[in-house]
Design an enzyme around this catalytic site. Structure first.
Site, PDB file in Angstrom:
ATOM      1  N   ILE A 189       0.490  -5.922 -11.040  1.00  0.00           N
ATOM      2  CA  ILE A 189       1.009  -4.781 -11.792  1.00  0.00           C
ATOM      3  C   ILE A 189       2.328  -4.324 -11.167  1.00  0.00           C
ATOM      4  CG2 ILE A 189      -1.148  -3.968 -12.786  1.00  0.00           C
ATOM      5  CD1 ILE A 189       0.296  -2.483  -9.556  1.00  0.00           C
ATOM      6  N   GLU A 211       9.623 -11.758 -18.786  1.00  0.00           N
ATOM      7  CA  GLU A 211       9.677 -10.577 -19.653  1.00  0.00           C
ATOM      8  C   GLU A 211      11.021 -10.457 -20.377  1.00  0.00           C
ATOM      9  OE1 GLU A 211       8.613  -6.830 -17.913  1.00  0.00           O
ATOM     10  OE2 GLU A 211       7.045  -7.725 -16.681  1.00  0.00           O
ATOM     11  N   HIS A 228       3.165  -5.273 -19.981  1.00  0.00           N
ATOM     12  CA  HIS A 228       3.838  -4.318 -19.086  1.00  0.00           C
ATOM     13  C   HIS A 228       3.603  -2.884 -19.568  1.00  0.00           C
ATOM     14  CE1 HIS A 228       7.422  -3.891 -16.099  1.00  0.00           C
ATOM     15  NE2 HIS A 228       6.541  -2.922 -15.947  1.00  0.00           N
ATOM     16  N   VAL A 229       2.336  -2.544 -19.696  1.00  0.00           N
ATOM     17  CA  VAL A 229       1.955  -1.211 -20.172  1.00  0.00           C
ATOM     18  C   VAL A 229       1.102  -0.450 -19.156  1.00  0.00           C
ATOM     19  CG1 VAL A 229       2.073  -1.793 -22.627  1.00  0.00           C
ATOM     20  CG2 VAL A 229      -0.069  -2.179 -21.375  1.00  0.00           C
ATOM     21  N   ILE A 264       1.005   3.994  -5.264  1.00  0.00           N
ATOM     22  CA  ILE A 264       0.131   3.370  -6.262  1.00  0.00           C
ATOM     23  C   ILE A 264      -0.947   2.549  -5.569  1.00  0.00           C
ATOM     24  CG2 ILE A 264       0.052   1.653  -8.101  1.00  0.00           C
ATOM     25  CD1 ILE A 264       2.810   2.682  -8.997  1.00  0.00           C
ATOM     26  N   LEU A 279       0.849  -1.197   0.000  1.00  0.00           N
ATOM     27  CA  LEU A 279       0.000   0.000   0.000  1.00  0.00           C
ATOM     28  C   LEU A 279       0.881   1.244   0.000  1.00  0.00           C
ATOM     29  CD1 LEU A 279      -3.148   0.340   0.052  1.00  0.00           C
ATOM     30  CD2 LEU A 279      -2.852   1.114   2.403  1.00  0.00           C
ATOM     31  N   GLY A 280       1.660   1.388  -1.088  1.00  0.00           N
ATOM     32  CA  GLY A 280       2.415   2.609  -1.306  1.00  0.00           C
ATOM     33  C   GLY A 280       1.565   3.625  -2.042  1.00  0.00           C
ATOM     34  N   ASP A 286       0.096  -7.817 -15.808  1.00  0.00           N
ATOM     35  CA  ASP A 286       0.778  -6.888 -16.707  1.00  0.00           C
ATOM     36  C   ASP A 286       2.287  -7.113 -16.685  1.00  0.00           C
ATOM     37  OD1 ASP A 286       0.727  -4.520 -18.464  1.00  0.00           O
ATOM     38  OD2 ASP A 286       1.800  -3.536 -16.821  1.00  0.00           O
ATOM     39  N   ARG A 311       5.913  -6.400 -10.145  1.00  0.00           N
ATOM     40  CA  ARG A 311       7.013  -6.993 -10.885  1.00  0.00           C
ATOM     41  C   ARG A 311       6.705  -8.481 -11.053  1.00  0.00           C
ATOM     42  NH1 ARG A 311       7.945  -2.647 -12.357  1.00  0.00           N
ATOM     43  NH2 ARG A 311       9.875  -1.434 -12.203  1.00  0.00           N
TER      44      ARG A 311
END
Length: 311
Positions: free
Chosen positions: A229, A260, A278-279, A153, A150-151, A255, A231
C-alpha cells in the site's frame, strides 16, 4: 482579490465545494490540460494542490511567479521537486495524517482477503465447489507480520494486526521507540525470513525502489503473502509475478503498481493476486480531511504562522 488554486488531482464535487468557497480553482487533471493551464494562468496561480504520484516539477515551479504554497494531497511527495520549491522560497506541505486510518483499514482488508483466500473461495463456490473440496487457509492468531516502514501508517497497521493476535516485526533504518513490543530487523531480507506475511508501508523514491525483490520474496517463502500500500516502485513487479507463478510465495494483494494508472499486466491473470486501484487512502472522511488540511496550511501561511504539515 480571490486567490487562484491550480488543482492537479481529482476531487469529488462535495469536497471541491470547500475549495470553491475559498479559491478560484483551475482544474487540470491530465498532462495536456496541465500544460495549457500553466501557459494561460502562470501569472495568477498562488497555490498548487497535487499528490506524490502526479508531482510538480522544477520547470513548472519556475514559471509561476506568484506561487506561495506547493501542497501534496496525501502523505506521499516523491515527485514534488521540494529542492526547487525551497530554492524559489516556496513552502511545501503534505496531507500527513489525513488518511492514515483509511490506509491501515484497507491494508488489513487486503491481508485478510489474501491469507484467507476470499476471492478464490468465492470463485470456487460459484463453480459448485463446497468447503470439503477446498484447502484449509490459515487463521491470524500467532502469525508473524513484517512491516517495511513503521511510520505513522505502519504503526496503525501494526496495532490493527496485533488485535488479530499477530506478532509484529518491522524494518526501518533504525529502531523506533514507538514500536513497543514489535521486533526490529536490520534489513528487508532478515525481516522477510522471520515473517509469515509482509506489508510494504515505506515512502517511495529512489531509496526504496524494489526494496522487495527476488531475494526478499525468497526469504518470505512458500506460505507468505505480500501486501503493498506504499508505492508501486517499492516492489519489483517482474520478480513478484515470477514468485507467484512458481509458488515461491503464496499470494499478494496490491493497491499500487509500477504501471499506474494502467493495471500490472504481469499480474492481472494470476488467481493468487488481489488488485485495487490505488484507493487505500480514499474515503469520504479522508478526502474531506485532506481538503481541510490544505486549507489549514493556506490559512497558517497567510497568518504568518508555521504550517501544520510542512515538508
Amino acid at each position: 482579490m480571490t486567490d487562484t488554486l491550480l488543482l492537479l488531482v481529482p476531487i469529488a464535487a462535495e469536497h471541491k465545494a470547500l475549495l470553491l468557497q475559498r479559491f478560484r480553482v483551475i482544474e487540470a487533471l491530465d498532462s495536456s490540460a496541465r500544460a495549457a493551464a500553466i501557459a494561460a494562468h502562470a501569472a495568477d496561480i498562488d497555490f498548487v494542490l497535487t499528490n506524490g504520484a502526479v508531482g510538480f516539477t522544477a520547470a513548472e515551479i519556475a514559471t509561476l511567479p506568484r506561487l506561495r504554497l506547493l501542497a501534496a494531497q496525501g502523505a506521499g511527495y516523491e515527485n514534488l521537486d521540494i529542492a526547487a520549491a525551497r530554492a524559489a522560497g516556496v513552502p511545501v506541505c503534505n496531507g500527513a495524517g489525513t488518511n492514515d486510518d483509511c490506509v491501515a483499514d484497507h491494508t488489513l482488508a487486503l491481508l485478510l482477503a489474501s491469507v484467507r483466500a476470499l476471492p478464490q473461495q468465492g470463485a470456487a463456490l460459484r463453480a459448485g465447489q463446497w468447503r470439503d473440496a477446498l484447502p484449509l487457509y490459515p487463521g491470524f492468531t500467532g502469525r508473524r507480520l513484517g512491516i517495511i516502514g513503521l511510520g505513522a501508517i505502519g504503526l496503525k497497521i501494526a496495532s490493527r494486526a496485533a488485535a488479530f493476535g499477530m506478532r509484529i516485526g518491522y524494518h526501518n533504518r533504525r529502531p523506533r521507540d514507538a514500536a513497543g513490543s514489535a521486533t526490529w530487523f536490520d534489513s528487508p531480507a532478515s525481516l522477510a525470513a522471520w515473517a509469515d506475511d509482509l506489508v510494504v508501508a515505506t515512502p517511495g523514491g529512489a531509496g526504496t525502489r524494489h526494496i522487495v525483490d527476488t531475494a526478499v520474496l525468497a526469504a518470505l517463502g512458500a506460505g507468505g503473502h505480500v501486501v503493498n500500500i506504499a508505492r508501486g516502485s517499492c516492489v519489483d513487479t517482474a520478480a513478484l509475478a515470477a514468485a507467484l507463478r512458481s509458488g515461491l510465495i503464496a499470494g499478494a494483494a496490491l493497491d499500487v503498481y509500477e504501471s499506474e494508472p494502467h493495471p500490472p499486466q504481469d499480474l492481472v491473470d494470476l488467481p493468487n493476486v488481489i488488485l485495487t486501484p490505488h484507493v487505500a487512502g480514499w474515503s469520504p472522511q479522508s478526502i474531506h480531511a485532506t481538503v481541510e488540511n490544505f486549507i489549514a496550511n493556506v490559512d497558517a501561511l497567510q497568518r504568518g504562522e508555521p504550517l501544520p504539515t510542512p515538508l
